[in-house]
Structure formats: structure tokens, C-alpha cells
Design a protein around this motif. Structure first.
Motif, PDB file in Angstrom:
ATOM      1  N   LEU A  86      67.226  72.492  38.059  1.00 21.47           N
ATOM      2  CA  LEU A  86      67.441  71.115  37.699  1.00 21.47           C
ATOM      3  C   LEU A  86      68.268  70.281  38.887  1.00 21.47           C
ATOM      4  O   LEU A  86      69.169  70.380  38.853  1.00 21.47           O
ATOM      5  CB  LEU A  86      68.338  70.764  36.323  1.00 21.47           C
ATOM      6  CG  LEU A  86      67.696  71.412  35.115  1.00 21.47           C
ATOM      7  CD1 LEU A  86      68.726  71.282  33.948  1.00 21.47           C
ATOM      8  CD2 LEU A  86      66.409  70.718  34.892  1.00 21.47           C
ATOM      9  N   PRO A  92      67.415  62.512  36.895  1.00 18.66           N
ATOM     10  CA  PRO A  92      68.140  62.935  35.566  1.00 18.66           C
ATOM     11  C   PRO A  92      68.501  62.088  34.460  1.00 18.66           C
ATOM     12  O   PRO A  92      68.575  62.172  33.451  1.00 18.66           O
ATOM     13  CB  PRO A  92      69.429  63.969  35.881  1.00 18.66           C
ATOM     14  CG  PRO A  92      69.044  64.525  37.191  1.00 18.66           C
ATOM     15  CD  PRO A  92      68.247  63.019  38.316  1.00 18.66           C
ATOM     16  N   ARG A  96      66.195  62.563  31.157  1.00 19.51           N
ATOM     17  CA  ARG A  96      67.255  63.139  29.818  1.00 19.51           C
ATOM     18  C   ARG A  96      66.736  62.438  28.569  1.00 19.51           C
ATOM     19  O   ARG A  96      67.049  62.818  27.701  1.00 19.51           O
ATOM     20  CB  ARG A  96      68.675  63.113  30.000  1.00 19.51           C
ATOM     21  CG  ARG A  96      68.980  61.762  30.232  1.00 19.51           C
ATOM     22  CD  ARG A  96      70.483  61.727  30.576  1.00 19.51           C
ATOM     23  NE  ARG A  96      70.955  60.526  30.922  1.00 19.51           N
ATOM     24  CZ  ARG A  96      72.404  59.961  30.961  1.00 19.51           C
ATOM     25  NH1 ARG A  96      73.139  60.813  30.882  1.00 19.51           N
ATOM     26  NH2 ARG A  96      72.633  58.870  31.495  1.00 19.51           N
ATOM     27  N   LEU A 102      64.068  67.997  26.950  1.00 20.80           N
ATOM     28  CA  LEU A 102      65.140  68.554  26.515  1.00 20.80           C
ATOM     29  C   LEU A 102      64.966  70.035  25.675  1.00 20.80           C
ATOM     30  O   LEU A 102      65.763  70.719  25.546  1.00 20.80           O
ATOM     31  CB  LEU A 102      65.973  67.489  25.423  1.00 20.80           C
ATOM     32  CG  LEU A 102      66.307  66.153  26.509  1.00 20.80           C
ATOM     33  CD1 LEU A 102      66.943  65.218  25.270  1.00 20.80           C
ATOM     34  CD2 LEU A 102      67.245  66.534  27.484  1.00 20.80           C
ATOM     35  N   SER A 117      71.667  74.227  38.013  1.00 25.54           N
ATOM     36  CA  SER A 117      71.726  72.823  37.740  1.00 25.54           C
ATOM     37  C   SER A 117      72.781  72.140  38.956  1.00 25.54           C
ATOM     38  O   SER A 117      73.627  72.836  39.184  1.00 25.54           O
ATOM     39  CB  SER A 117      71.959  72.197  36.355  1.00 25.54           C
ATOM     40  OG  SER A 117      71.856  71.068  36.437  1.00 25.54           O
ATOM     41  N   ILE A 124      71.150  66.298  32.139  1.00 22.92           N
ATOM     42  CA  ILE A 124      70.018  66.799  31.437  1.00 22.92           C
ATOM     43  C   ILE A 124      70.650  67.923  30.589  1.00 22.92           C
ATOM     44  O   ILE A 124      70.240  67.819  29.470  1.00 22.92           O
ATOM     45  CB  ILE A 124      68.728  67.236  32.211  1.00 22.92           C
ATOM     46  CG1 ILE A 124      68.094  66.139  32.759  1.00 22.92           C
ATOM     47  CG2 ILE A 124      67.765  68.138  31.445  1.00 22.92           C
ATOM     48  CD1 ILE A 124      67.235  66.600  34.038  1.00 22.92           C
TER      49      ILE A 124
END
Length: 195
Positions: A86, A92, A96, A102, A117, A124
């Protein structure tokens, strides 16, 4: 080294280095990286933004490159992948809001698959509700979200070059952390680079 299949979720105005560099690193070591974006198909691209640290109160933003989407988001099945990446940037913030995205992130978290991430990508993870009790860092402006989600904040060093690991989760604050972030992600994936 056994080849792994990695899913990378991007969107318009993803941070340029945080998409391009991990894609190149993971591909260079022999892994397959599928890049996806809600609402886009293989062959499309997303615009990127270059965030830099130039002494202002926050990062500056400049136009980046186009980054290719090579897989249809609609066909993604988390069970087909060994890990998730991510990237940060502005993407993001709106990605999200996509419920399917998700759900995909939750499946990676619930099955303990490696997740890398960086920067604002952790927004997210917050929205997916997968950070409670986890050691996590992010771009410092995201700290209130991380802490409110029940995570343990990992302090960012002066050069933004550190990364943290908590079981399957590998996080970093910004692109200066790529060397440590990607090295730790490869370790969590079980990848080794032969000298």
C-alpha cells in the motif's frame, strides 16, 4: 528464491517513488507484482505525485509520472497473492472509501499475509480496522489516526529512513525509508537475495 505474487493497490496521485520504487525492487528480485486501482483496468494508468521535504511545514507536491495498472481490480482475489503493498500519497485518502478494497485488505490481515504500507497508505489500514494493538508508523500527520485506531505508534527517526515490523505488517513513514522498508518486507515474505 521462490517467486512470490504481490498485489499493489494504487490510485491517482499515489506518491511516485512509493509506487515505482517498490514495484521495481520487487520485480528485480523475481516477484510478480500486480498493480490495481478501483475503477481502472489493465492497461490504464494512474497519475502520480512527487512529495518532497524542502523545509516547509509539510511536504511539497509536484506532478509525477504515469504509473501503469496491469491487472483489473474487479478480478482480484486475495487468496491468489502472497503479499500486499500500500503506497502513500493522496490516493489512500479516497481509496479507503472503497468497500471492496477494505475487504481485500482485511483478508490479507486476517490470514496473516505480509502487508507493506508506507506514508499515507496506513489510512487504508485504519479504515479497514486492522491496526488495533499493532506497532505501526506512518507519515507523522497520520499519527492521530494510527493512535485512534488502537495501534502502537512507532517513532519516526530524523531522516524518515526507519521501518517497523509487527508480525506480518511492515510500515515506514515515507520514501526515504525504502531500503529498510523493502528489506524488512522481503524478510517477512521469506525472500532471500543470493550474493
Amino acid at each position: 528464491m521462490a517467486q512470490k505474487k504481490i498485489l499493489m493497490i494504487v490510485g491517482d496521485y499515489v506518491e511516485d517513488y512509493e509506487a515505482m520504487v517498490p514495484f521495481q525492487i520487487l520485480t528485480m528480485v523475481g516477484h510478480t507484482v500486480h498493480t490495481v486501482c478501483p475503477g481502472k483496468e489493465a492497461g490504464d494508468s494512474v497519475k502520480t505525485a512527487i512529495h518532497d521535504f524542502e523545509g516547509d511545514q509539510t511536504y511539497s507536491e509536484k506532478p509525477g509520472h504515469n504509473f501503469g495498472v496491469n491487472t483489473d481490480f474487479s478480478t482480484v482475489s486475495p487468496g491468489d497473492y502472497d503479499g500486499l503493498v500500500l503506497p502513500g500519497g493522496r490516493a489512500p485518502e479516497y481509496l479507503r472509501l472503497d468497500q471492496r478494497l477494505l475487504d481485500i485488505v482485511r483478508e490479507f490481515a486476517d490470514t496473516g499475509k505480509p502487508i507493506a504500507s508506507i506514508c499515507h497508505g496506513q489510512q487504508i489500514l485504519v479504515a479497514a480496522g486492522v491496526l488495533k494493538g499493532k506497532l505501526c508508523t506512518a507519515y507523522p500527520a497520520v499519527k492521530p489516526d494510527i493512535v485512534a485506531a488502537g495501534a502502537i505508534w512507532g517513532e519516526v527517526n530524523e531522516t524518515f529512513s526507519n521501518a517497523f515490523v509487527d508480525n506480518n505488517l511492515v510500515t515506514a513513514a515515507a520514501w526515504p525509508g525504502h531500503p529498510e522498508w523493502m528489506r524488512k518486507f522481503l524478510e517477512v515474505l521469506g525472500s532471500t537475495i543470493e550474493p
